[in-house]
Design a protein around this motif. Structure first.
Motif, mmCIF file in Angstrom:
data_model
loop_
_atom_site.group_PDB
_atom_site.id
_atom_site.type_symbol
_atom_site.label_atom_id
_atom_site.label_comp_id
_atom_site.label_asym_id
_atom_site.label_seq_id
_atom_site.Cartn_x
_atom_site.Cartn_y
_atom_site.Cartn_z
ATOM 1 N N UNK A 45 -7.251 -0.951 -10.391
ATOM 2 C CA UNK A 45 -7.062 -0.768 -8.952
ATOM 3 C C UNK A 45 -5.733 -1.383 -8.566
ATOM 4 N N UNK A 46 -5.006 -0.707 -7.682
ATOM 5 C CA UNK A 46 -3.785 -1.283 -7.111
ATOM 6 C C UNK A 46 -4.085 -1.700 -5.682
ATOM 7 N N UNK A 47 -4.055 -3.007 -5.428
ATOM 8 C CA UNK A 47 -4.158 -3.543 -4.074
ATOM 9 C C UNK A 47 -2.748 -3.678 -3.522
ATOM 10 N N UNK A 48 -2.538 -3.215 -2.297
ATOM 11 C CA UNK A 48 -1.205 -3.379 -1.719
ATOM 12 C C UNK A 48 -1.315 -3.780 -0.257
ATOM 13 N N UNK A 49 -0.422 -4.642 0.170
ATOM 14 C CA UNK A 49 -0.408 -5.115 1.550
ATOM 15 C C UNK A 49 0.821 -4.559 2.244
ATOM 16 N N UNK A 50 0.613 -3.901 3.366
ATOM 17 C CA UNK A 50 1.727 -3.329 4.101
ATOM 18 C C UNK A 50 1.244 -2.490 5.250
ATOM 19 N N UNK A 51 2.083 -1.556 5.643
ATOM 20 C CA UNK A 51 1.748 -0.624 6.714
ATOM 21 C C UNK A 51 1.944 0.798 6.241
ATOM 22 N N UNK A 52 2.142 1.726 7.172
ATOM 23 C CA UNK A 52 2.245 3.133 6.788
ATOM 24 C C UNK A 52 3.478 3.416 5.935
ATOM 25 N N UNK A 53 4.563 2.683 6.177
ATOM 26 C CA UNK A 53 5.744 2.875 5.342
ATOM 27 C C UNK A 53 5.474 2.502 3.900
ATOM 28 N N UNK A 54 4.728 1.420 3.709
ATOM 29 C CA UNK A 54 4.354 1.008 2.352
ATOM 30 C C UNK A 54 3.457 2.056 1.715
ATOM 31 N N UNK A 55 2.500 2.574 2.488
ATOM 32 C CA UNK A 55 1.603 3.613 1.964
ATOM 33 C C UNK A 55 2.399 4.838 1.525
ATOM 34 N N UNK A 56 3.440 5.185 2.275
ATOM 35 C CA UNK A 56 4.290 6.307 1.881
ATOM 36 C C UNK A 56 4.944 6.046 0.529
ATOM 37 N N UNK A 72 0.729 -4.105 8.368
ATOM 38 C CA UNK A 72 1.877 -3.522 9.053
ATOM 39 C C UNK A 72 1.682 -3.427 10.552
ATOM 40 N N UNK A 73 2.677 -2.873 11.204
ATOM 41 C CA UNK A 73 2.609 -2.633 12.646
ATOM 42 C C UNK A 73 1.797 -1.376 12.914
ATOM 43 N N UNK A 74 2.095 -0.324 12.162
ATOM 44 C CA UNK A 74 1.407 0.958 12.326
ATOM 45 C C UNK A 74 0.445 1.149 11.160
ATOM 46 N N UNK A 75 -0.812 1.450 11.464
ATOM 47 C CA UNK A 75 -1.792 1.734 10.419
ATOM 48 C C UNK A 75 -2.465 3.057 10.771
ATOM 49 N N UNK A 76 -1.736 4.148 10.589
ATOM 50 C CA UNK A 76 -2.272 5.483 10.836
ATOM 51 C C UNK A 76 -2.990 6.038 9.600
ATOM 52 N N UNK A 77 -2.602 5.568 8.436
ATOM 53 C CA UNK A 77 -3.093 6.143 7.186
ATOM 54 C C UNK A 77 -4.532 5.719 6.890
ATOM 55 N N UNK A 78 -5.281 6.645 6.298
ATOM 56 C CA UNK A 78 -6.669 6.370 5.945
ATOM 57 C C UNK A 78 -6.827 5.792 4.560
ATOM 58 N N UNK A 79 -5.897 4.933 4.141
ATOM 59 C CA UNK A 79 -5.950 4.339 2.809
ATOM 60 C C UNK A 79 -6.093 2.828 2.884
ATOM 61 N N UNK A 80 -6.283 2.318 4.100
ATOM 62 C CA UNK A 80 -6.427 0.885 4.310
ATOM 63 C C UNK A 80 -7.865 0.518 4.622
ATOM 64 N N UNK A 81 -8.281 -0.659 4.143
ATOM 65 C CA UNK A 81 -9.557 -1.211 4.573
ATOM 66 C C UNK A 81 -9.456 -1.538 6.059
ATOM 67 N N UNK A 82 -10.606 -1.704 6.711
ATOM 68 C CA UNK A 82 -10.574 -1.940 8.158
ATOM 69 C C UNK A 82 -10.036 -3.323 8.498
ATOM 70 N N UNK A 83 -9.988 -4.212 7.526
ATOM 71 C CA UNK A 83 -9.460 -5.558 7.727
ATOM 72 C C UNK A 83 -9.124 -6.141 6.361
ATOM 73 N N UNK A 84 -8.310 -7.207 6.301
ATOM 74 C CA UNK A 84 -8.057 -7.853 5.010
ATOM 75 C C UNK A 84 -9.341 -8.338 4.341
ATOM 76 N N UNK A 85 -10.257 -8.909 5.118
ATOM 77 C CA UNK A 85 -11.511 -9.381 4.537
ATOM 78 C C UNK A 85 -12.303 -8.218 3.945
ATOM 79 N N UNK A 86 -12.303 -7.086 4.644
ATOM 80 C CA UNK A 86 -13.019 -5.915 4.124
ATOM 81 C C UNK A 86 -12.413 -5.453 2.801
ATOM 82 N N UNK A 87 -11.091 -5.522 2.675
ATOM 83 C CA UNK A 87 -10.438 -5.148 1.413
ATOM 84 C C UNK A 87 -10.885 -6.075 0.289
ATOM 85 N N UNK A 88 -10.970 -7.373 0.584
ATOM 86 C CA UNK A 88 -11.410 -8.329 -0.415
ATOM 87 C C UNK A 88 -12.863 -8.138 -0.803
ATOM 88 N N UNK A 89 -13.709 -7.894 0.178
ATOM 89 C CA UNK A 89 -15.134 -7.715 -0.102
ATOM 90 C C UNK A 89 -15.387 -6.457 -0.929
#
Length: 370
Positions: free
Chosen positions: A109-120, A138-155
């Motif tokens: 798995x690749x975990x990455x921290x960022x915003x939509x630019x990073x997702x691109x 990030x500032x903008x989180x339009x992409x559907x590739x992020x967990x709903x929160x950092x804690x959710x990503x960790x869980x």
């Protein structure tokens, strides 16, 4: 138990433009820093990784120098391996290069921290089927590739490591044109899709009381396979009642305890020996379907020795799929799937998590050990 390998990429510039009112961070990081913005991506990542604190002996990260991951992992005491090199101020090219190197390293798995630019940037470099998960920073989180929160990503990551049911879904990568946004125009664009884990559960094909129906699931799986047959590709069906039942739903009479080969929807060879199987797949496109031994977890090396190391190499590990209902996976009680091919180098080449077909167009990501 071998460690679970996870790639980590932190975009240290993500989110800088938000507090400065710049509507994003693309191309304005220096301006945001001059206006007093402080980096938050590492802090957001720390929140996610806190959820893995009790699993430190079960996970090893592969990451990049300094602020892209190594500093934080070292501070938190996680085992990690540092690869690659970065400039003093990271760029989009650093992120894309990181994705390439992490895939070469075979992380589950690749975990990455960022915003939509990073997702691109992730989307531009990721290979088909590589699971990724975003930690929103990030500032903008339009992409559907992020967990709903950092804690959710960790869980969710912890759930994967400990053998919980984790489904693979397709998430869209979208980004807003920041220059247009600063002029008061909202213009979003679709950049692609990524394979993203999400919580798996008993969400379809259940009887009263929430008990999964094996018969209905096998029917669903047969429909999916029939919809996706590849012409002139040889499908190797391993032994076991799961694959035998799947074949019967396809109108094919395979052997319960043998290995069979199907091509163009027809039984090509039945109950083959290792030598016969190798001759059929050595110079021909093939796919391998195996199941897990219920309660034990072996997918290779127990009852299917016809699927030898040379057969596995000829087919390619990337073309292996495990077929198992959620009920069968539940009998493992969180323990990983197992391989014991008799070839240590080959066993080590297996990924730390494999795709499991569990229902119609439903793939789970499940840990694997040697």
């Amino acid at each position: 138990m071998s460690r679970f390998h996870i790639g980590l990429i932190i975009n240290p510039l993500a989110g800088l433009g938000g507090p400065a009112g710049l509507k994003g961070s693309d191309g304005v990081a220096e301006q945001a820093l001059a206006l007093g913005s402080e980096p938050k991506a590492a802090l957001r990542t720390r929140t996610a990784l806190d959820c893995l604190a009790e699993l430190k002996d079960r996970v090893e990260f592969v990451t990049f120098p300094g602020s892209m991951g190594a500093d934080l992992l070292g501070d938190m005491g996680f085992a990690h391996r540092v690869i690659g090199a970065i400039a003093q101020q990271t760029t989009a090219a650093d992120t894309r290069n990181a994705v390439e190197l992490l895939q070469d390293a075979g992380v589950a798995l690749i975990l990455f921290a960022g915003g939509d630019g990073t997702a691109r940037d992730i989307c531009a470099a990721v290979r088909e089927g590589q699971p990724v998960l975003g930690i929103p920073a990030g500032v903008k989180i339009q992409s559907g590739v992020y967990a709903i929160s950092p804690r959710a990503a960790g869980e969710l990551t912890a759930r994967l490591i400990t053998g919980g049911l984790v489904r693979l879904a397709s998430g869209e990568v979208r980004d807003i044109d920041e220059s247009a946004l600063r002029e008061g125009r909202v213009t979003a664009r679709w950049y692609g899709e990524l394979s993203v884990p999400e919580e798996g559960g008993y969400v379809q094909q259940v009887k009263q009381g929430g008990v999964e129906s094996e018969e209905l699931v096998l029917g669903d799986l047969a429909d999916w396979l029939q919809d996706s047959w590849e012409d002139d590709v040889r499908y190797v069906f391993g032994p076991g009642s799961t694959l035998h039942g799947l074949a019967r739903n396809l109108g094919l009479e395979t052997t319960l305890l043998g290995v069979d080969v199907i091509e163009n929807g027809q039984l090509l060879a039945s109950d083959v020996t290792e030598a016969q199987l190798y001759a059929l797949v050595a110079d021909h496109p093939a796919r391998l379907l195996v199941t897990a031994i219920g309660g034990q977890g072996h997918i290779i090396g127990r009852g299917n020795q016809q699927i030898s190391p040379r057969v596995l190499r000829a087919i390619g590990l990337e073309h292996l799929r495990v077929v198992a209902t959620k009920r069968k996976l539940g009998t493992l009680q969180g323990r990983p799937l197992l391989v014991d091919s008799g070839d240590i180098a080959l066993d080590d080449a297996f990924p730390d998590a494999v795709r499991v077909w569990a229902g119609y167009k439903e793939e789970l990501l499940y840990p694997l050990s040697r």
